[in-house]
Design a protein around this motif. Structure first.
Motif, PDB file in Angstrom:
ATOM      1  N   ASP A  72       0.859  -1.188   0.000  1.00 56.58           N
ATOM      2  CA  ASP A  72       0.000   0.000   0.000  1.00 56.58           C
ATOM      3  C   ASP A  72       0.889   1.230   0.000  1.00 56.58           C
ATOM      4  O   ASP A  72       2.004   1.198   0.505  1.00 56.58           O
ATOM      5  CB  ASP A  72      -0.866   0.071   1.264  1.00 56.58           C
ATOM      6  CG  ASP A  72      -1.399  -1.269   1.689  1.00 56.58           C
ATOM      7  OD1 ASP A  72      -2.516  -1.608   1.304  1.00 56.58           O
ATOM      8  OD2 ASP A  72      -0.659  -1.987   2.404  1.00 56.58           O
ATOM      9  N   LEU A 108      -8.728  -5.351   3.084  1.00 57.39           N
ATOM     10  CA  LEU A 108      -7.273  -5.216   2.999  1.00 57.39           C
ATOM     11  C   LEU A 108      -6.555  -6.520   3.290  1.00 57.39           C
ATOM     12  O   LEU A 108      -5.347  -6.584   3.245  1.00 57.39           O
ATOM     13  CB  LEU A 108      -6.788  -4.161   3.990  1.00 57.39           C
ATOM     14  CG  LEU A 108      -6.801  -2.722   3.495  1.00 57.39           C
ATOM     15  CD1 LEU A 108      -6.176  -1.828   4.545  1.00 57.39           C
ATOM     16  CD2 LEU A 108      -6.048  -2.591   2.189  1.00 57.39           C
ATOM     17  N   ARG A 114      -3.088  -2.927  -5.150  1.00 57.72           N
ATOM     18  CA  ARG A 114      -3.457  -1.531  -4.996  1.00 57.72           C
ATOM     19  C   ARG A 114      -3.189  -0.776  -6.285  1.00 57.72           C
ATOM     20  O   ARG A 114      -2.162  -0.966  -6.915  1.00 57.72           O
ATOM     21  CB  ARG A 114      -2.556  -0.931  -3.934  1.00 57.72           C
ATOM     22  CG  ARG A 114      -3.169  -0.401  -2.711  1.00 57.72           C
ATOM     23  CD  ARG A 114      -3.944  -1.187  -1.791  1.00 57.72           C
ATOM     24  NE  ARG A 114      -4.252  -2.575  -2.001  1.00 57.72           N
ATOM     25  CZ  ARG A 114      -4.970  -3.249  -1.164  1.00 57.72           C
ATOM     26  NH1 ARG A 114      -5.464  -2.656  -0.142  1.00 57.72           N
ATOM     27  NH2 ARG A 114      -5.218  -4.505  -1.346  1.00 57.72           N
ATOM     28  N   GLU A 183      -5.794   6.025  -3.940  1.00 58.53           N
ATOM     29  CA  GLU A 183      -5.376   4.632  -3.945  1.00 58.53           C
ATOM     30  C   GLU A 183      -6.609   3.750  -3.902  1.00 58.53           C
ATOM     31  O   GLU A 183      -7.558   4.041  -3.183  1.00 58.53           O
ATOM     32  CB  GLU A 183      -4.546   4.415  -2.684  1.00 58.53           C
ATOM     33  CG  GLU A 183      -3.864   3.111  -2.575  1.00 58.53           C
ATOM     34  CD  GLU A 183      -3.061   3.053  -1.268  1.00 58.53           C
ATOM     35  OE1 GLU A 183      -2.301   2.104  -1.106  1.00 58.53           O
ATOM     36  OE2 GLU A 183      -3.193   3.951  -0.428  1.00 58.53           O
TER      37      GLU A 183
END
Ligand SMILES: Nc1ncnc2c1ncn2[C@@H]1O[C@H](COP(=O)(O)OP(=O)(O)OP(=O)(O)O)[C@@H](O)[C@H]1O
Ligand SMILES: [Zn+2]
Ligand SMILES: [Zn+2]
Length: 843
Positions: A72, A108, A114, A183
């Motif tokens: 990330d 997640l 991502r 993102e």
């Protein structure tokens, strides 16, 4: 040589420590404590979390493998949360990876990639005359390059970005925090962000207003749209479909306005707000009552000093605790800090959410299990990206990724559901206190019936790791009295020939409510039904001679057993006290109550709220709204109806059987009964109309029923604490529940006995072992092994030990160590040992 210590996601105990990985030069600036990374492990690539960074100048160790990817842009965990995870792993004897995973939204946890794209703020950014960021002038160029790169590609992966601009980590993160970049998950993934067509003015409001005059009559619809948008200007851009449905115009009309250059239609990213489209009545702070004022002042003193302190707010039902929460949050938010509000899942009703949204608007993120994975991810992102300052949620909201947390509120702090029953088996209260301690935040634990643990800790030295400041609000905010409670002895009803589940008193009370058009809440406490044996003639309940806890009926073997010590006896055919044959295993469902109501009061409108009627998303809310809109006379339900509801026309609360939870084989049974009765009684007469409560009981002489009917918390506590002290239960000691399971019963029996013996042996060496009776403060005692209340689960047999301990000894570490040694000694045979520290449920 830069080294990252990484906790890897591999479900083997021996991996529960950080592993060293080399940080490749081009990832160096991207990796922080809390980053999620992909690393090689054995022959696989696994996910892990960076827990610390080191520059290994000593460097000549074994050759380390490098980190492959950072997953990330912004680390999903903060260093503070990483540290909290460490603490959790010790406090709850769980694996560090499972503590860290528990902090993240499900979205997640997967392997989704991502993707980075331009964010909403991309237009304003990167201009050299940007005076807000004079210090970043030399990064402007870099920022421009990155913006161009992303714009050209539309969407780039983490990998592309990090490899193309290895040195730009700070710039990229800064762009992301400002919304210049954004993102998301890979598009293939359903949890990706959601986009929506939206309408905005293309020219200034003044110019638009002027142009209204120039619309020809045949373009009246267009004119209407434009003037609507002018009025709505502060809310723009607004979703196209809202516009169309509000004005009942066609997309063509809107499109022509775009063609003329008045408006623009674009795609905006929307957070899937589960509460969208709903009006939250804005609310303003109420002038506080004197009681509220003094409590508020005391808490705010701490908040203003930005200190850590824990408050236990004991306020009777309707005392206005929520208003205190709201105003304290306001104070924290004004300081630029954030707040978390924890509520039990079951009390996370729309009514509750509404009170926070009404005050803080879209700055509130809501987190609970009824949301979809995508919705939860969006709410979580809103917090991490600084778009929300308040998080309202169940248990796991204690991990909300706020950067500068100033206050954690836990409403209904006594609720057992704050304890997670799966790994990591944490208690949100303890985690909240720990997190607040780390970050200099205040904690408010609020309840009309504080848990004995918290209450005791506020009055005396205790084994709990915090000692709250006790604040009390003994009267209701609106000045009305607590409702009068009548306890009806159901044994008398039977004696006098009333075999119905409604006593004459409750029947009459219901009748008068129906006549007056007032509403009734009926509670059927289903917890513990059909597990205990009770005599309907005299109220006798079969209990364990050793443990002072009711025995559980086992249908298969037709006997009664104690789940603490293992005592067993045949189930009685007649009552050993009075000889009556009306001895039976208790069971009544909400459905049966509903039928009975229909028979007794033809035409009565009943809303039934239980697990069966509330499984569908939003059904809970729908039912409550119907009740609020007075579409029903009676709200009938399980525990769900007891909490947090504030309906002005409810003047009667009936409890069908108060005793059912009293007889659970649980040392907290009396406490839970007291809490439930007090909470449900608190639903009556909260506004103008006075309230009345009818509690039906087979044991009206029990102190939890007597004190609940007198609204007398302190007498209840005094009596209950006496029992706990005599029998050595929390808060006078702490418990650890160790459950061993295996497919083979004889082997399991032996292993469970080994566990107990090894533990006792080790504790003896450490001079800890012995009865808690002794005066010494450090002590450890062990009950069991006995078969677990659920003796066989998914083909595995289960045995349990209960460790009672107190003082400064490391009982948790010991319980874990002995478990690991036992697991090692029987490798491959499939033994599982589960450790539950401070268990809420011993069943
Ligand atoms: N200062 C105030 N002035 C006027 N009304 C108030 C004030 N504070 C609270 N109220 C009202 O009193 C009622 C009870 O308040 P609230 O629901 O916050 O109580 P509570 O302590 O949270 O109760 P419970 O524990 O039963 O949920 C609400 O209708 C609320 O709007
Ligand atoms: Zn009897
Ligand atoms: Zn027993």
């Amino acid at each position: 040589m830069d080294i990252a210590k990484v906790i890897v996601d591999v479900p083997v105990r021996s991996t529960d420590r950080p592993f060293d990985y080399l940080i490749p030069a081009d990832l160096k600036l991207w990796i922080e404590v809390g980053s999620r990374v992909a690393v090689p492990f054995g022959h696989r690539t696994v996910q892990g979390f960076v827990v610390s960074l080191e520059s290994g100048e000593t460097g000549s160790g074994p050759t380390l493998k490098p980190i492959q990817e950072v997953l990330d842009l912004l680390p999903p965990l903060s260093p503070e949360l990483v540290e909290l995870g460490d603490w959790m792993s010790q406090r709850y004897a769980c694996r560090r990876i499972s503590a860290l995973q528990a902090m993240l939204p499900t979205a997640l946890k997967g392997k989704a990639e991502r993707l980075i794209s331009l964010g909403e703020a991309a237009e304003e950014a990167g201009s050299p005359e940007d005076e807000l960021f004079p210090l970043f002038l030399d990064t402007d160029q870099e920022e421009q390059q990155i913006t161009d790169f992303v714009r050209r590609a539309g969407e780039v992966s983490m990998k592309q970005l990090t490899r193309t601009f290895p040195d730009a980590a700070e710039t990229v993160k800064f762009m992301l925090r400002r919304g210049v970049l954004s993102e998301s998950q890979s598009i293939k993934d359903k949890m990706g962000k959601k986009k929506l067509k939206a309408v905005d003015l293309a020219i200034g409001v003044a110019a638009a207003r002027e142009s209204l005059g120039s619309f020809p009559a045949r373009s009246a619809r267009q004119k209407e749209v434009l003037s609507f948008l002018i009025d709505m200007e502060p809310m723009l851009p607004m979703p196209m479909k809202d516009l169309l449905s509000v004005l009942q115009v066609t997309a063509g009309t809107v499109k022509s306005l775009e063609d003329k250059g008045f408006i623009e239609i674009s795609e905006i990213e929307v957070y899937r707000d589960p509460y969208r489209g709903r009006d939250f009545k804005p609310s303003t702070p109420l002038p506080l009552t004197d009681e509220q004022e003094s409590v508020y002042k005391r808490i705010v003193r701490t908040v203003d000093e930005q200190r850590h302190e824990v408050f236990l707010l004991h306020g009777v039902t309707g005392s206005g605790k929520t208003e205190i929460y709201l105003q304290c949050i306001q104070r924290v938010v004004d300081q630029g800090r954030q707040a978390v509000v924890l509520v039990p899942e079951i009390a996370l009703t729309p009514q509750m959410v509404e009170r926070f949204k009404g005050r803080f608007g879209s700055g509130v993120a809501v987190m609970h299990s009824r949301l979809s994975v995508g919705e939860r991810y969006d709410e979580w992102r809103k917090i991490r990206e600084g778009k929300a300052a308040v998080a309202v949620g169940a248990r796991s909201a204690v991990f909300a990724p706020f950067a500068n947390l100033g206050l954690i509120i836990m409403d209904e702090e006594h609720e057992g559901s704050y304890k997670q029953e799966e790994n990591p088996k944490y208690h949100a209260r303890d985690v909240a206190v720990r997190r607040a301690e780390q970050g200099g935040a205040a904690v408010i634990l609020g309840s009309a019936t504080p848990s004995l643990e918290s209450y005791h800790a506020s009055r005396a030295q205790s084994d709990i790791h915090f000692s709250p400041v006790l604040l009390e609000m003994p009267s209701r905010a609106l000045g009305n009295e607590l409702p009068k409670v009548h306890v009806v002895d159901m044994r008398d009803e039977l004696k006098e020939g009333n075999r119905s589940m409604f006593s004459r008193r409750l029947h009459a009370a219901l009748e008068s409510r129906l006549e007056r058009g007032e509403q009734t809440v009926l509670l059927l406490n289903r917890r513990g039904f059909s597990t205990f044996v009770m005599c309907r003639s005299c109220g006798y309940v079969a209990g364990c001679p050793e443990c002072d806890i009711s025995l559980t009926y086992h249908a298969r073997s037709d006997n009664l057993r104690c789940h603490y010590c293992g005592h067993a006896e045949p189930s009685p055919k007649v009552c050993p006290e009075c000889g009556s044959e009306h001895i039976r295993f208790f069971g009544t469902g909400t459905q049966r109550v509903e039928e009975e109501l229909g028979k007794l009061f033809p035409g009565i409108r009943v809303i039934r709220m239980d697990v069966d009627t509330t499984t569908e998303k939003g059904s809970h809310e729908k039912l409550l709204n119907q009740f609020r809109d007075k579409k029903a006379d009676v709200l009938l339900g399980t525990q769900m109806v007891a909490k947090g509801l504030d309906f002005p026309d409810v003047t009667l609360v009936g409890v069908i059987t108060a005793d059912s939870a009293l007889n659970l084989p649980d040392f907290r049974a009396a406490e839970k009964t007291f809490q439930l009765l007090t909470q449900v009684a608190g639903r009556a007469g909260r506004h103008q109309l006075p309230g009345e409560v009818v509690v039906q009981s087979y044991t009206p002489e029990h102190y939890s029923i007597i004190h609940a009917s007198g609204h007398d918390y302190s007498s209840f506590v005094r009596e209950e604490l006496k029992h706990r002290k005599e029998l050595h239960y929390p808060p006078y000691c702490r418990l650890i529940l160790v459950t061993l399971s295996h497919e083979q019963l004889p082997l399991l029996l032996r292993l469970a006995e080994n566990y107990a013996l090894n533990l006792q042996g080790k504790a003896r060496q450490l001079r800890w072992y012995g009865s808690l009776d002794k005066l010494s403060t450090d002590a450890l005692d062990l009950l069991g092994p006995v078969a677990s209340p659920l003796p066989r689960l998914k083909g595995r047999y289960r045995f349990q030990c209960i460790i009672k301990w107190r003082g400064a000894i490391d009982a948790i570490g010991l319980a874990k160590q002995v478990a690991e040694e036992l697991e090692d000694s029987v490798r491959d045979t499939g033994l599982q040992v589960s450790i539950d520290v401070d268990p809420q449920m011993l069943m």
